[in-house]
Scaffold this motif. Sequence first.
Motif, PDB file in Angstrom:
ATOM      1  N   TYR A 135       9.102   3.097  -8.973  1.00 48.11           N
ATOM      2  CA  TYR A 135       8.187   2.187  -8.265  1.00 48.11           C
ATOM      3  C   TYR A 135       6.861   2.895  -7.985  1.00 48.11           C
ATOM      4  O   TYR A 135       5.770   2.335  -8.214  1.00 48.11           O
ATOM      5  CB  TYR A 135       8.832   1.722  -6.964  1.00 48.11           C
ATOM      6  N   ALA A 136       6.930   4.122  -7.468  1.00 47.89           N
ATOM      7  CA  ALA A 136       5.716   4.863  -7.119  1.00 47.89           C
ATOM      8  C   ALA A 136       4.888   5.177  -8.365  1.00 47.89           C
ATOM      9  O   ALA A 136       3.649   5.109  -8.329  1.00 47.89           O
ATOM     10  CB  ALA A 136       6.099   6.151  -6.397  1.00 47.89           C
ATOM     11  N   SER A 137       5.570   5.514  -9.466  1.00 48.76           N
ATOM     12  CA  SER A 137       4.853   5.828 -10.709  1.00 48.76           C
ATOM     13  C   SER A 137       4.113   4.607 -11.237  1.00 48.76           C
ATOM     14  O   SER A 137       3.052   4.731 -11.868  1.00 48.76           O
ATOM     15  CB  SER A 137       5.838   6.338 -11.766  1.00 48.76           C
TER      16      SER A 137
ATOM     17  N   ARG B 225       0.837  -1.193   0.000  1.00 48.07           N
ATOM     18  CA  ARG B 225       0.000   0.000   0.000  1.00 48.07           C
ATOM     19  C   ARG B 225       0.882   1.258   0.000  1.00 48.07           C
ATOM     20  O   ARG B 225       2.011   1.251   0.500  1.00 48.07           O
ATOM     21  CB  ARG B 225      -0.913   0.008   1.227  1.00 48.07           C
ATOM     22  N   GLU B 226       0.343   2.332  -0.533  1.00 46.43           N
ATOM     23  CA  GLU B 226       1.106   3.575  -0.636  1.00 46.43           C
ATOM     24  C   GLU B 226       1.538   4.076   0.740  1.00 46.43           C
ATOM     25  O   GLU B 226       2.676   4.523   0.916  1.00 46.43           O
ATOM     26  CB  GLU B 226       0.263   4.643  -1.337  1.00 46.43           C
ATOM     27  N   ALA B 227       0.637   3.967   1.703  1.00 44.87           N
ATOM     28  CA  ALA B 227       0.968   4.446   3.058  1.00 44.87           C
ATOM     29  C   ALA B 227       2.138   3.663   3.652  1.00 44.87           C
ATOM     30  O   ALA B 227       3.031   4.237   4.287  1.00 44.87           O
ATOM     31  CB  ALA B 227      -0.264   4.329   3.962  1.00 44.87           C
TER      32      ALA B 227
ATOM     33  N   GLN C  77       4.511  12.922  -7.050  1.00 40.17           N
ATOM     34  CA  GLN C  77       4.870  14.334  -7.243  1.00 40.17           C
ATOM     35  C   GLN C  77       6.057  14.722  -6.355  1.00 40.17           C
ATOM     36  O   GLN C  77       6.965  15.439  -6.776  1.00 40.17           O
ATOM     37  CB  GLN C  77       3.654  15.208  -6.938  1.00 40.17           C
ATOM     38  N   TYR C  78       6.022  14.250  -5.115  1.00 37.27           N
ATOM     39  CA  TYR C  78       7.098  14.570  -4.164  1.00 37.27           C
ATOM     40  C   TYR C  78       8.435  13.985  -4.639  1.00 37.27           C
ATOM     41  O   TYR C  78       9.461  14.680  -4.670  1.00 37.27           O
ATOM     42  CB  TYR C  78       6.741  14.024  -2.784  1.00 37.27           C
ATOM     43  N   LEU C  79       8.416  12.703  -5.010  1.00 38.63           N
ATOM     44  CA  LEU C  79       9.643  12.039  -5.455  1.00 38.63           C
ATOM     45  C   LEU C  79      10.138  12.622  -6.772  1.00 38.63           C
ATOM     46  O   LEU C  79      11.348  12.735  -6.996  1.00 38.63           O
ATOM     47  CB  LEU C  79       9.409  10.534  -5.601  1.00 38.63           C
ATOM     48  N   ASN C  80       9.200  12.996  -7.623  1.00 38.57           N
ATOM     49  CA  ASN C  80       9.601  13.606  -8.899  1.00 38.57           C
ATOM     50  C   ASN C  80      10.331  14.928  -8.651  1.00 38.57           C
ATOM     51  O   ASN C  80      11.325  15.238  -9.311  1.00 38.57           O
ATOM     52  CB  ASN C  80       8.372  13.834  -9.774  1.00 38.57           C
ATOM     53  N   GLY C  81       9.848  15.684  -7.656  1.00 37.24           N
ATOM     54  CA  GLY C  81      10.512  16.946  -7.312  1.00 37.24           C
ATOM     55  C   GLY C  81      11.906  16.711  -6.764  1.00 37.24           C
ATOM     56  O   GLY C  81      12.859  17.413  -7.136  1.00 37.24           O
ATOM     57  N   LEU C  82      12.057  15.706  -5.891  1.00 34.50           N
ATOM     58  CA  LEU C  82      13.376  15.392  -5.339  1.00 34.50           C
ATOM     59  C   LEU C  82      14.337  14.919  -6.420  1.00 34.50           C
ATOM     60  O   LEU C  82      15.498  15.343  -6.474  1.00 34.50           O
ATOM     61  CB  LEU C  82      13.258  14.305  -4.265  1.00 34.50           C
ATOM     62  N   ALA C  83      13.879  14.017  -7.290  1.00 34.88           N
ATOM     63  CA  ALA C  83      14.728  13.479  -8.355  1.00 34.88           C
ATOM     64  C   ALA C  83      15.147  14.588  -9.318  1.00 34.88           C
ATOM     65  O   ALA C  83      16.292  14.619  -9.788  1.00 34.88           O
ATOM     66  CB  ALA C  83      13.988  12.373  -9.103  1.00 34.88           C
TER      67      ALA C  83
ATOM     68  N   PRO D 207       0.274   5.857  -9.541  1.00 36.41           N
ATOM     69  CA  PRO D 207       0.322   6.936 -10.533  1.00 36.41           C
ATOM     70  C   PRO D 207      -0.568   8.123 -10.142  1.00 36.41           C
ATOM     71  O   PRO D 207      -1.688   7.931  -9.651  1.00 36.41           O
ATOM     72  CB  PRO D 207      -0.177   6.253 -11.807  1.00 36.41           C
ATOM     73  N   GLY D 208      -0.019   9.328 -10.330  1.00 38.46           N
ATOM     74  CA  GLY D 208      -0.783  10.539 -10.049  1.00 38.46           C
ATOM     75  C   GLY D 208      -0.880  10.901  -8.589  1.00 38.46           C
ATOM     76  O   GLY D 208      -1.530  11.896  -8.238  1.00 38.46           O
ATOM     77  N   SER D 209      -0.242  10.143  -7.715  1.00 38.45           N
ATOM     78  CA  SER D 209      -0.346  10.394  -6.274  1.00 38.45           C
ATOM     79  C   SER D 209       0.592  11.516  -5.833  1.00 38.45           C
ATOM     80  O   SER D 209       1.495  11.935  -6.570  1.00 38.45           O
ATOM     81  CB  SER D 209      -0.015   9.125  -5.497  1.00 38.45           C
ATOM     82  N   ASN D 210       0.355  11.989  -4.601  1.00 39.24           N
ATOM     83  CA  ASN D 210       1.242  13.005  -4.018  1.00 39.24           C
ATOM     84  C   ASN D 210       2.663  12.462  -3.837  1.00 39.24           C
ATOM     85  O   ASN D 210       3.643  13.211  -3.918  1.00 39.24           O
ATOM     86  CB  ASN D 210       0.693  13.464  -2.667  1.00 39.24           C
ATOM     87  N   THR D 211       2.770  11.159  -3.589  1.00 43.80           N
ATOM     88  CA  THR D 211       4.090  10.539  -3.417  1.00 43.80           C
ATOM     89  C   THR D 211       4.899  10.656  -4.692  1.00 43.80           C
ATOM     90  O   THR D 211       6.105  10.975  -4.656  1.00 43.80           O
ATOM     91  CB  THR D 211       3.944   9.053  -3.036  1.00 43.80           C
TER      92      THR D 211
END
Length: 320
Positions: free
Chosen positions: A45-47, A2-4, A57-63, A51-55
């Motif tokens: 992995y998150a993508s 699960r995402e959480a 978006q957050y990881l994309n910003g860090l990367a 897909p489309g989750s806040n996680t």
Amino acid sequence: MREAAFVRQNKDKWVKYESLLQKYKSLDPDQLSNLYVELSDDLSYASTFYPGSNTVQYLNGLATTAHQKIYKAKKESKSRFITFFTKEFPKEFHKHQKQLLWSFLIFAGFSLVGAYSAATDGSFLRSILGDAYVNMTLENIANKDPMAVYKQASETNMFLGITINNIRVALTAFSLGVLAGIGTVFVMMQNGVMLGSFQYFFYEQGLLWESARTIWIHGTIEISVIIVAGCAGLVVGKSILFPGTYSRLKSFTMGIKDGLKIVISTVPFFIIAGFLEGFVTRITQMPDWLAIIIISLSLILIIFYYVIYPILLSNKTNNA
């Protein structure tokens, strides 16, 4: 997963990475690269699963931030050439001052051997310098132009030829250090004996000052950096004979790396020496005061860069 649960599992790592990226200048390039790879894996992995989750978006910003830092670091690496000569090499060279002293003493000792041998054995000089060179120089002396040898080739050809040959000698002195330093000592012996014989030859002809004021215009830097190259070979030899707490292979690898850096540092100086020999030494009618200034400035430059500056940098680092 699960995402959480995925977020809970990796949250501390991401926060740490975010903090590191904010002060990325303290990271070495390999660490920054590894960080980017891990973030990219988590993002992938998150993508795939969220897909489309806040996680995502957050990881994309860090990367993205990590990628930008890597790109910026690569652009800054263009200054590495300058920082190598102004900071990195002098700071590390301080630990090799003892090998530099030994290289100087070995070269000076063999120079004295060369001068003494030339003084006591009439045939020694010709066996070292060659009949052709000795006869040509005697003819130049008879023609009242003892330093005419430096006017024979064109300026550019002499500059290139001398520079390439000197770099070759430096690389030889360094590479023969793998023979436990004995090969390096042999190269120093060859060059030292030749120099001593050469200077005694002009002394015997009553032209010691005339030869010294001319030859050392380029020779001050040329001979000095040959001694530095000898230091590089001795560093390699020491790494083989005295590995200390390291394995012999590890010590040898470190010695090769340090020795190569020392040789690289000599290249600009060989270029300067080649320029002086090709374009300046040939001006044999140069007034004594000008020749003395060139020789003095050359000696000050070498002593400052290879002796004084490394000590200053080392002291500055220790006191920081």
